[in-house]
Design an enzyme around this catalytic site. Structure first.
Site, PDB file in Angstrom:
ATOM      1  CB  SER A 133       8.751 102.100  37.422  1.00 53.79           C
ATOM      2  OG  SER A 133       8.971 103.170  36.555  1.00 53.79           O
ATOM      3  CE1 TYR A 158       8.265 105.810  41.903  1.00 56.91           C
ATOM      4  CE2 TYR A 158       9.120 105.902  39.669  1.00 56.91           C
ATOM      5  CZ  TYR A 158       8.216 105.413  40.580  1.00 56.91           C
ATOM      6  OH  TYR A 158       7.263 104.504  40.178  1.00 56.91           O
ATOM      7  CE  LYS A 162       8.299 102.018  42.204  1.00 53.57           C
ATOM      8  NZ  LYS A 162       7.328 101.296  43.012  1.00 53.57           N
TER       9      LYS A 162
HETATM   10  P1  NAD Z   1      -0.827 106.120  43.928  1.00 55.87           P
HETATM   11  O1  NAD Z   1      -0.099 107.177  44.671  1.00 55.87           O
HETATM   12  O2  NAD Z   1      -2.145 106.447  43.356  1.00 55.87           O
HETATM   13  O3  NAD Z   1      -0.988 104.808  44.825  1.00 55.87           O
HETATM   14  C1  NAD Z   1      -0.046 104.427  45.776  1.00 55.87           C
HETATM   15  C2  NAD Z   1      -0.787 104.211  47.085  1.00 55.87           C
HETATM   16  O4  NAD Z   1       0.134 103.781  48.074  1.00 55.87           O
HETATM   17  C3  NAD Z   1      -1.439 105.492  47.601  1.00 55.87           C
HETATM   18  O5  NAD Z   1      -2.804 105.226  47.870  1.00 55.87           O
HETATM   19  C4  NAD Z   1      -0.674 105.825  48.884  1.00 55.87           C
HETATM   20  O6  NAD Z   1      -1.513 106.405  49.842  1.00 55.87           O
HETATM   21  C5  NAD Z   1      -0.151 104.456  49.289  1.00 55.87           C
HETATM   22  N1  NAD Z   1       1.105 104.457  50.058  1.00 55.87           N
HETATM   23  C6  NAD Z   1       2.247 105.113  49.770  1.00 55.87           C
HETATM   24  N2  NAD Z   1       3.184 104.810  50.695  1.00 55.87           N
HETATM   25  C7  NAD Z   1       2.599 103.953  51.563  1.00 55.87           C
HETATM   26  C8  NAD Z   1       3.058 103.264  52.721  1.00 55.87           C
HETATM   27  N3  NAD Z   1       4.283 103.433  53.201  1.00 55.87           N
HETATM   28  N4  NAD Z   1       2.199 102.440  53.359  1.00 55.87           N
HETATM   29  C9  NAD Z   1       0.943 102.258  52.907  1.00 55.87           C
HETATM   30  N5  NAD Z   1       0.446 102.886  51.830  1.00 55.87           N
HETATM   31  C10 NAD Z   1       1.281 103.721  51.161  1.00 55.87           C
HETATM   32  O7  NAD Z   1       0.165 105.585  42.790  1.00 55.87           O
HETATM   33  P2  NAD Z   1      -0.117 104.585  41.619  1.00 55.87           P
HETATM   34  O8  NAD Z   1      -0.013 105.324  40.335  1.00 55.87           O
HETATM   35  O9  NAD Z   1      -1.320 103.777  41.909  1.00 55.87           O
HETATM   36  O10 NAD Z   1       1.184 103.683  41.722  1.00 55.87           O
HETATM   37  C11 NAD Z   1       1.177 102.412  42.360  1.00 55.87           C
HETATM   38  C12 NAD Z   1       2.543 101.788  42.231  1.00 55.87           C
HETATM   39  O11 NAD Z   1       2.901 101.678  40.857  1.00 55.87           O
HETATM   40  C13 NAD Z   1       3.666 102.575  42.881  1.00 55.87           C
HETATM   41  O12 NAD Z   1       4.572 101.648  43.449  1.00 55.87           O
HETATM   42  C14 NAD Z   1       4.308 103.308  41.731  1.00 55.87           C
HETATM   43  O13 NAD Z   1       5.654 103.606  41.985  1.00 55.87           O
HETATM   44  C15 NAD Z   1       4.176 102.283  40.637  1.00 55.87           C
HETATM   45  N6  NAD Z   1       4.203 102.846  39.297  1.00 55.87           N
HETATM   46  C16 NAD Z   1       3.295 103.787  38.943  1.00 55.87           C
HETATM   47  C17 NAD Z   1       3.308 104.309  37.655  1.00 55.87           C
HETATM   48  C18 NAD Z   1       2.345 105.380  37.222  1.00 55.87           C
HETATM   49  O14 NAD Z   1       2.585 106.010  36.189  1.00 55.87           O
HETATM   50  N7  NAD Z   1       1.267 105.630  37.936  1.00 55.87           N
HETATM   51  C19 NAD Z   1       4.230 103.840  36.719  1.00 55.87           C
HETATM   52  C20 NAD Z   1       5.160 102.888  37.129  1.00 55.87           C
HETATM   53  C21 NAD Z   1       5.130 102.379  38.428  1.00 55.87           C
HETATM   54  N1  UFG Z   2       4.728 116.340  31.996  1.00 57.03           N
HETATM   55  C1  UFG Z   2       4.553 117.633  31.587  1.00 57.03           C
HETATM   56  N2  UFG Z   2       3.801 118.443  32.373  1.00 57.03           N
HETATM   57  C2  UFG Z   2       3.221 118.033  33.527  1.00 57.03           C
HETATM   58  C3  UFG Z   2       3.410 116.690  33.931  1.00 57.03           C
HETATM   59  C4  UFG Z   2       4.183 115.865  33.142  1.00 57.03           C
HETATM   60  O1  UFG Z   2       5.060 118.043  30.545  1.00 57.03           O
HETATM   61  O2  UFG Z   2       2.565 118.847  34.218  1.00 57.03           O
HETATM   62  C5  UFG Z   2       5.547 115.450  31.163  1.00 57.03           C
HETATM   63  C6  UFG Z   2       6.770 114.930  31.899  1.00 57.03           C
HETATM   64  O3  UFG Z   2       7.827 115.852  31.841  1.00 57.03           O
HETATM   65  C7  UFG Z   2       7.035 113.633  31.151  1.00 57.03           C
HETATM   66  C8  UFG Z   2       5.624 113.172  30.710  1.00 57.03           C
HETATM   67  O4  UFG Z   2       4.800 114.316  30.815  1.00 57.03           O
HETATM   68  O5  UFG Z   2       7.769 113.922  30.013  1.00 57.03           O
HETATM   69  C9  UFG Z   2       5.086 112.083  31.599  1.00 57.03           C
HETATM   70  O6  UFG Z   2       5.211 112.525  32.951  1.00 57.03           O
HETATM   71  P1  UFG Z   2       4.486 111.787  34.158  1.00 57.03           P
HETATM   72  O7  UFG Z   2       4.841 112.515  35.405  1.00 57.03           O
HETATM   73  O8  UFG Z   2       3.043 111.582  33.858  1.00 57.03           O
HETATM   74  O9  UFG Z   2       5.148 110.339  34.111  1.00 57.03           O
HETATM   75  P2  UFG Z   2       6.652 109.895  34.313  1.00 57.03           P
HETATM   76  O10 UFG Z   2       7.024 109.168  33.069  1.00 57.03           O
HETATM   77  O11 UFG Z   2       7.523 110.988  34.762  1.00 57.03           O
HETATM   78  O12 UFG Z   2       6.518 108.913  35.545  1.00 57.03           O
HETATM   79  C10 UFG Z   2       5.404 108.028  35.640  1.00 57.03           C
HETATM   80  C11 UFG Z   2       5.130 107.690  37.093  1.00 57.03           C
HETATM   81  C12 UFG Z   2       6.269 106.936  37.669  1.00 57.03           C
HETATM   82  C13 UFG Z   2       6.610 105.788  36.793  1.00 57.03           C
HETATM   83  C14 UFG Z   2       6.834 106.221  35.366  1.00 57.03           C
HETATM   84  C15 UFG Z   2       7.015 105.063  34.450  1.00 57.03           C
HETATM   85  O13 UFG Z   2       4.874 108.858  37.835  1.00 57.03           O
HETATM   86  O14 UFG Z   2       5.890 106.452  38.916  1.00 57.03           O
HETATM   87  O15 UFG Z   2       5.692 106.916  34.916  1.00 57.03           O
HETATM   88  O16 UFG Z   2       7.179 105.567  33.163  1.00 57.03           O
HETATM   89  F1  UFG Z   2       7.671 105.136  37.233  1.00 57.03           F
END
Ligand code: NAD
Ligand code: UFG
Length: 349
Positions: A133, A158, A162
């Site tokens: 991330s 978090y 990472k």
């Molecule tokens: P998500 O929660 O939709 O998917 C993660 C999945 O992993 C879920 O289905 C959950 O049930 C499963 N999981 C969690 N812990 C587990 C474990 N110990 N064993 C088996 N399964 C487990 O999240 P996502 O948005 O699809 O994110 C996927 C990956 O990408 C994560 O590692 C997250 O940190 C990373 N990531 C996400 C974002 C974002 O904005 N969505 C940004 C940067 C990085």
């Molecule tokens: N936000 C709001 N209101 C909400 C939710 C979010 O204002 O109800 C704002 C947050 O404060 C932030 C922006 O929207 O400023 C984005 O927030 P997200 O929670 O959607 O995303 P983050 O950037 O905090 O984090 C996400 C994923 C992480 C990942 C990261 C990478 O949840 O797993 O993006 O940028 F690592």
């Protein structure tokens, strides 16, 4: 179709994992899904199967359960479809929640990665794509960030998990000598939207933590008004700035990363390469709300609120390395992403 490579997708029922599974299948890889369903639902597996018209195998397993994880590799080996690569998505991902429950985040995210690496070593599997991330950059002093930007102290537990997982994988790459371990760290910015078919999308359990799923629920009248977390930041409109990319662009980046690993397999040296995955454009929370309202013709009930702890103020990507080495860049616009997000949400109104 050439299905010589079998890729284990941990967290495969989740948001990014499910979309990636579809893109991998379409690109000719055989996919094996694994998830403990702590933040997802079995319906995502059914959605993937219907989109690829193939009974993709699914194991309900926790990555920290070493014995069960080893059994997954063993059964696939006995089926004649040995796992040759892993994409490790499984993790908890809510920045705000991680501030309240740091130990849970460390145990699940770092613990799960450690066990996975041990099992991969035992089973002789040496290709890994890791879901990292942009949070690894902490609160950057300069934006956009590229892969040479400093890894500053994590702003949330978090983000710390990472950083630690990246370190574990880098160490593993250096230490594992029997096999040549080759790994890619994908540093995602903020994926949003859904598959254009609306068969799969983002369905977190409970109240969404992420911005766009919350916007959708709020616009659909299914939740309280969105709270804009902070309007006094040093940004043009006072709200936080992020780099939002379409989930299908991100899914396709994984196909490029897996191809990169398999293309490199003839090179007999270990490596661990990091890539930023973003659009190169920063957008504020208030701008996302406005764009959503405009493109979808609906209003998003929202209120201006205080800052959320653990939030980075402003970050967006420079993704030139991904373009030159993976041949990957984003093709879809913010508007298309927000349209697809709303089309997915409308199924549940
Ligand atoms: P998500 O929660 O939709 O998917 C993660 C999945 O992993 C879920 O289905 C959950 O049930 C499963 N999981 C969690 N812990 C587990 C474990 N110990 N064993 C088996 N399964 C487990 O999240 P996502 O948005 O699809 O994110 C996927 C990956 O990408 C994560 O590692 C997250 O940190 C990373 N990531 C996400 C974002 C974002 O904005 N969505 C940004 C940067 C990085
Ligand atoms: N936000 C709001 N209101 C909400 C939710 C979010 O204002 O109800 C704002 C947050 O404060 C932030 C922006 O929207 O400023 C984005 O927030 P997200 O929670 O959607 O995303 P983050 O950037 O905090 O984090 C996400 C994923 C992480 C990942 C990261 C990478 O949840 O797993 O993006 O940028 F690592």
């Amino acid at each position: 179709m050439n299905r010589t490579e079998s890729i284990l997708v941990t967290g495969g029922a989740g948001y990014i994992g499910s979309h990636t599974a579809v893109s991998l299948e379409k690109a000719g890889f055989r996919v094996i899904l694994l998830d403990n369903l702590c933040n997802s639902d079995i319906s995502a597996i059914e959605g993937i199967r219907s989109l690829v018209d193939y009974d993709v195998p699914f194991y309900q397993v926790d990555c920290r359960d070493k014995e069960s994880l080893g059994d997954v590799f063993q059964s696939e080996l006995e089926n004649g479809t040995p796992i040759t690569g892993v994409i490790h998505f499984a993790a908890l991902k809510a920045v705000g929640e991680s501030v309240e429950k740091p130990d849970l985040y460390k145990d699940n995210n770092i613990g799960g990665t450690r066990v996975l690496l041990e099992v991969m070593k035992e089973k002789g599997v040496s290709k890994l794509v890791f879901s990292s991330s942009c949070t690894v950059y902490g609160e950057p002093e300069n934006v956009p960030v590229n892969e040479s930007s400093p890894i500053l102290p994590a702003v949330s537990p978090y983000g710390f998990t990472k950083q630690e997982c990246e370190r574990l994988i880098q160490d593993h790459t250096k230490r594992v000598t029997k096999q040549t371990f080759q790994s890619v760290l994908l540093r995602y910015f903020n994926p949003i939207g859904a598959h254009p078919s609306s068969v799969i999308g983002e369905s977190p359990k409970g109240v969404p933590n992420n911005l766009v799923p919350y916007i959708c629920k709020s616009a659909a009248g299914l939740s309280k008004p969105l709270i804009v977390f902070g309007t006094d930041y040093p940004t043009p409109d006072g709200s936080c700035v992020r780099d939002y990319l379409h989930i299908m662009d991100l899914a396709e980046a994984h196909v490029s990363a897996i191809n990169f690993l398999f293309d490199k397999s003839q090179i007999n040296r270990p490596f661990c390469r990091a890539f930023n995955l973003g659009t190169g454009v920063g957008t504020s929370v208030l701008e996302v709300i406005k764009a959503f309202e405009k493109v979808n013709g609906v209003s998003v009930p929202h209120v201006l609120g205080g800052r959320r702890s653990g939030d980075v103020v402003s970050i967006w990507s420079e993704s030139l390395r991904a373009k030159s080495e993976l041949g990957w860049y984003t093709k879809r616009s913010l508007e298309e992403s927000l349209k697809d997000a709303w089309n997915w949400q409308k199924k549940f109104i």
